[in-house]
Design an enzyme around this catalytic site. Sequence first.
Site, short mmCIF file in Angstrom:
data_model
loop_
_atom_site.label_atom_id
_atom_site.label_comp_id
_atom_site.label_asym_id
_atom_site.label_seq_id
_atom_site.Cartn_x
_atom_site.Cartn_y
_atom_site.Cartn_z
N LYS A 28 -40.39 19.41 -13.57
CA LYS A 28 -41.82 19.13 -13.80
C LYS A 28 -42.63 20.41 -13.68
O LYS A 28 -43.56 20.67 -14.45
CB LYS A 28 -42.31 18.06 -12.82
CG LYS A 28 -41.81 16.68 -13.22
CD LYS A 28 -41.93 15.62 -12.15
CE LYS A 28 -41.22 14.35 -12.63
NZ LYS A 28 -41.07 13.32 -11.62
N GLN B 200 -43.07 12.10 -5.74
CA GLN B 200 -41.72 11.82 -6.24
C GLN B 200 -41.07 10.71 -5.41
O GLN B 200 -40.98 10.80 -4.19
CB GLN B 200 -40.88 13.11 -6.17
CG GLN B 200 -39.52 13.01 -6.79
CD GLN B 200 -39.57 12.83 -8.31
OE1 GLN B 200 -40.30 13.50 -9.02
NE2 GLN B 200 -38.80 11.87 -8.80
N ASP C 132 -48.58 8.86 -13.12
CA ASP C 132 -47.38 8.02 -13.28
C ASP C 132 -47.75 6.62 -13.76
O ASP C 132 -46.89 5.85 -14.18
CB ASP C 132 -46.68 7.86 -11.91
CG ASP C 132 -45.50 8.80 -11.76
OD1 ASP C 132 -44.98 9.24 -12.80
OD2 ASP C 132 -45.11 9.07 -10.61
#
Length: 286
Positions: free
Chosen positions: A53, A97, A120
């Site tokens: 990322k 995460q 997300d």
Amino acid sequence: MANIIDGKAVSAKVKEQVRIETEALIAKHGIQPGLAVVIVGNDPASRVYVNNKKKACEAVGFKSFEYALPEETTQEELLELVETLNNDKNVNGILVQLPVPKQIDDKAIINAISAEKDVDAFHPENVGRIMIGDYSFLPCTPAGAMELIDSTGVDVAGKNCVVIGRSNIVGKPMAMLLLHRSGTVTICHSRTQNLAEVTRQADILVAAVGKANFVTGDMVKEGAVVIDVGINRLDNGKLCGDVNYAEVEPKASWITPVPGGVGPMTIAMLMRNTLTAAKAQNGIHE
Ligand code: NDP
């Protein structure tokens, strides 16, 4: 023989578009999008995802902020960091995460992330917006899968679409996206009876099961578009999807490989969401 859907090529195109738009945003408005990625603990797979990322952020011209917290981090400590990031104007997107260590309730963390920075799209507000078709962000993996379906030129409207898997991050939102495109959608799961009979009806079949080679040739209709979301590691270390590629590829009209299919799309869509967030937070609608 199926046409192979090249996830690397499609994701490269999405990232290039994001890079161009980012360059323009910086030049015209002096705004450089920023993504904060928080990792708690030492999970090696998570570490790889976080590094990827960060690299993607650099490639498209974003600022990236990484917070690596120790395994024993408490929920309060993580919530405090999320709050700081919510209030930081340099941060447009926040990603924690998952999975987080067991002393931390992941729902509490997701709920604490400001909905407008929730790139997300896991926050209940964003999930609700997806239900009613009024969203700024889509969860990255289903959005990436949709992008791959679009790259085939196949129109979803009126097609029988079958999604195997009903998780909140893949199966359910995937089904909703197909429904928004006017597909006739069936969601299957571990309690589905006569699964193969259902999947054989699919013009578009999406597998998000988490079981290697689960979808066999006899489960697929001739000419189907097959999207394999699964990422499974075999004992020999190789990656493999949920679809038995050797059996299904000869029957499908289009198929995604693993690796090189849906996988690369997820990060590309994260970059797109972060750019969308940066524009929205600065009142830019172009
Ligand atoms: P989950 O484990 O959360 O969900 C799996 C789903 O598969 C569940 O709904 C489960 O049903 C269903 N299932 C399990 N066994 C069967 C069965 N025998 N028959 C029918 N359905 C079954 O997984 P995720 O949705 O998080 O992930 C799915 C896959 O996608 C994984 O391989 C994961 O690694 C991969 N993935 C890939 C990403 C990418 O970037 N490409 C990102 C995210 C995930 P039930 O609900 O009844 O238990």
